[in-house]
Design a protein around this motif. Structure first.
Motif, PDB file in Angstrom:
ATOM      1  N   SER A  41       0.837  -1.206   0.000  1.00 28.10           N
ATOM      2  CA  SER A  41       0.000   0.000   0.000  1.00 28.10           C
ATOM      3  C   SER A  41       0.865   1.248   0.000  1.00 28.10           C
ATOM      4  CB  SER A  41      -0.934   0.014   1.208  1.00 28.10           C
ATOM      5  OG  SER A  41      -1.907  -0.986   1.095  1.00 28.10           O
ATOM      6  N   ALA A  42       1.906   1.240   0.826  1.00 29.80           N
ATOM      7  CA  ALA A  42       2.810   2.389   0.891  1.00 29.80           C
ATOM      8  C   ALA A  42       3.522   2.584  -0.447  1.00 29.80           C
ATOM      9  CB  ALA A  42       3.817   2.210   2.017  1.00 29.80           C
ATOM     10  N   ASP A  43       3.939   1.483  -1.070  1.00 28.62           N
ATOM     11  CA  ASP A  43       4.609   1.569  -2.361  1.00 28.62           C
ATOM     12  C   ASP A  43       3.651   2.095  -3.427  1.00 28.62           C
ATOM     13  OD1 ASP A  43       6.900   1.150  -4.058  1.00 28.62           O
ATOM     14  OD2 ASP A  43       5.842  -0.586  -4.888  1.00 28.62           O
ATOM     15  N   ASN A  44       2.412   1.613  -3.406  1.00 27.65           N
ATOM     16  CA  ASN A  44       1.414   2.096  -4.361  1.00 27.65           C
ATOM     17  C   ASN A  44       1.128   3.582  -4.158  1.00 27.65           C
ATOM     18  OD1 ASN A  44       1.192  -0.407  -5.553  1.00 27.65           O
ATOM     19  ND2 ASN A  44      -0.620  -0.992  -4.392  1.00 27.65           N
ATOM     20  N   LEU A  45       1.098   4.021  -2.916  1.00 22.24           N
ATOM     21  CA  LEU A  45       0.864   5.439  -2.626  1.00 22.24           C
ATOM     22  C   LEU A  45       2.007   6.289  -3.163  1.00 22.24           C
ATOM     23  CD1 LEU A  45      -0.733   7.715  -1.320  1.00 22.24           C
ATOM     24  CD2 LEU A  45       0.412   7.185   0.833  1.00 22.24           C
ATOM     25  N   ARG A  46       3.248   5.852  -2.923  1.00 22.94           N
ATOM     26  CA  ARG A  46       4.394   6.593  -3.454  1.00 22.94           C
ATOM     27  C   ARG A  46       4.349   6.665  -4.978  1.00 22.94           C
ATOM     28  NH1 ARG A  46       6.867   4.354   0.997  1.00 22.94           N
ATOM     29  NH2 ARG A  46       7.453   2.422  -0.046  1.00 22.94           N
ATOM     30  N   SER A  47       3.988   5.557  -5.606  1.00 22.75           N
ATOM     31  CA  SER A  47       3.900   5.526  -7.066  1.00 22.75           C
ATOM     32  C   SER A  47       2.802   6.468  -7.560  1.00 22.75           C
ATOM     33  CB  SER A  47       3.613   4.095  -7.527  1.00 22.75           C
ATOM     34  OG  SER A  47       3.484   4.041  -8.919  1.00 22.75           O
ATOM     35  N   ALA A  48       1.670   6.471  -6.894  1.00 28.50           N
ATOM     36  CA  ALA A  48       0.571   7.354  -7.283  1.00 28.50           C
ATOM     37  C   ALA A  48       0.966   8.818  -7.125  1.00 28.50           C
ATOM     38  CB  ALA A  48      -0.676   7.046  -6.457  1.00 28.50           C
ATOM     39  N   LEU A  49       1.651   9.137  -6.048  1.00 30.40           N
ATOM     40  CA  LEU A  49       2.090  10.520  -5.839  1.00 30.40           C
ATOM     41  C   LEU A  49       3.098  10.945  -6.893  1.00 30.40           C
ATOM     42  CD1 LEU A  49       2.369  10.646  -1.949  1.00 30.40           C
ATOM     43  CD2 LEU A  49       0.670  11.789  -3.389  1.00 30.40           C
ATOM     44  N   ALA A  50       4.003  10.031  -7.242  1.00 33.89           N
ATOM     45  CA  ALA A  50       4.989  10.350  -8.278  1.00 33.89           C
ATOM     46  C   ALA A  50       4.293  10.575  -9.617  1.00 33.89           C
ATOM     47  CB  ALA A  50       6.018   9.234  -8.390  1.00 33.89           C
ATOM     48  N   SER A  51       3.301   9.761  -9.946  1.00 31.71           N
ATOM     49  CA  SER A  51       2.549   9.925 -11.197  1.00 31.71           C
ATOM     50  C   SER A  51       1.799  11.245 -11.195  1.00 31.71           C
ATOM     51  CB  SER A  51       1.554   8.781 -11.382  1.00 31.71           C
ATOM     52  OG  SER A  51       2.223   7.572 -11.549  1.00 31.71           O
ATOM     53  N   ARG A  52       1.221  11.581 -10.050  1.00 34.65           N
ATOM     54  CA  ARG A  52       0.495  12.851  -9.941  1.00 34.65           C
ATOM     55  C   ARG A  52       1.425  14.014 -10.205  1.00 34.65           C
ATOM     56  NH1 ARG A  52      -0.465  15.440  -4.335  1.00 34.65           N
ATOM     57  NH2 ARG A  52       1.729  15.625  -4.784  1.00 34.65           N
ATOM     58  N   ASP A  53       2.634  13.959  -9.656  1.00 34.65           N
ATOM     59  CA  ASP A  53       3.594  15.036  -9.866  1.00 34.65           C
ATOM     60  C   ASP A  53       3.961  15.164 -11.341  1.00 34.65           C
ATOM     61  OD1 ASP A  53       3.558  15.590  -7.173  1.00 34.65           O
ATOM     62  OD2 ASP A  53       5.434  14.531  -6.742  1.00 34.65           O
ATOM     63  N   VAL A  54       4.139  14.034 -12.028  1.00 29.49           N
ATOM     64  CA  VAL A  54       4.478  14.063 -13.456  1.00 29.49           C
ATOM     65  C   VAL A  54       3.323  14.641 -14.243  1.00 29.49           C
ATOM     66  CG1 VAL A  54       4.931  12.616 -15.481  1.00 29.49           C
ATOM     67  CG2 VAL A  54       6.148  12.180 -13.338  1.00 29.49           C
TER      68      VAL A  54
END
Length: 76
Positions: free
Chosen positions: A51-64
């Motif tokens: 879940s934490a990894d998915n959250l980090r990935s989602a945040l990184a995608s949002r930033d892009v």
């Protein structure tokens, strides 16, 4: 002897905890009970990490995505 216990949560199947021993009939009911408890804890830990990894990935995608929109607005 071998003992396999599925690692799962209400939402996901995460894998299997496999225990092996060269000793025949090594896994008593007490050991099985402890292994089930260990598997439950391991499943919670794995699910939390994912879940934490998915959250980090989602945040990184949002930033892009946010950066790309900002660039599009500047060139429009």
């Amino acid at each position: 002897s071998s003992l396999s216990i599925q690692l799962y949560t209400n939402e996901n199947e995460l894998g299997t905890l496999n225990l092996c021993s060269e000793e025949p009939a090594a896994f008593t009911p007490e050991v099985e009970e402890l292994a089930v408890a260990l598997a439950a804890q391991a499943a919670v830990g794995l699910a939390t990490a994912r879940s934490a990894d998915n959250l980090r990935s989602a945040l990184a995608s949002r930033d892009v995505i946010g950066y790309e929109r900002c660039q599009e607005e500047r060139t429009a």
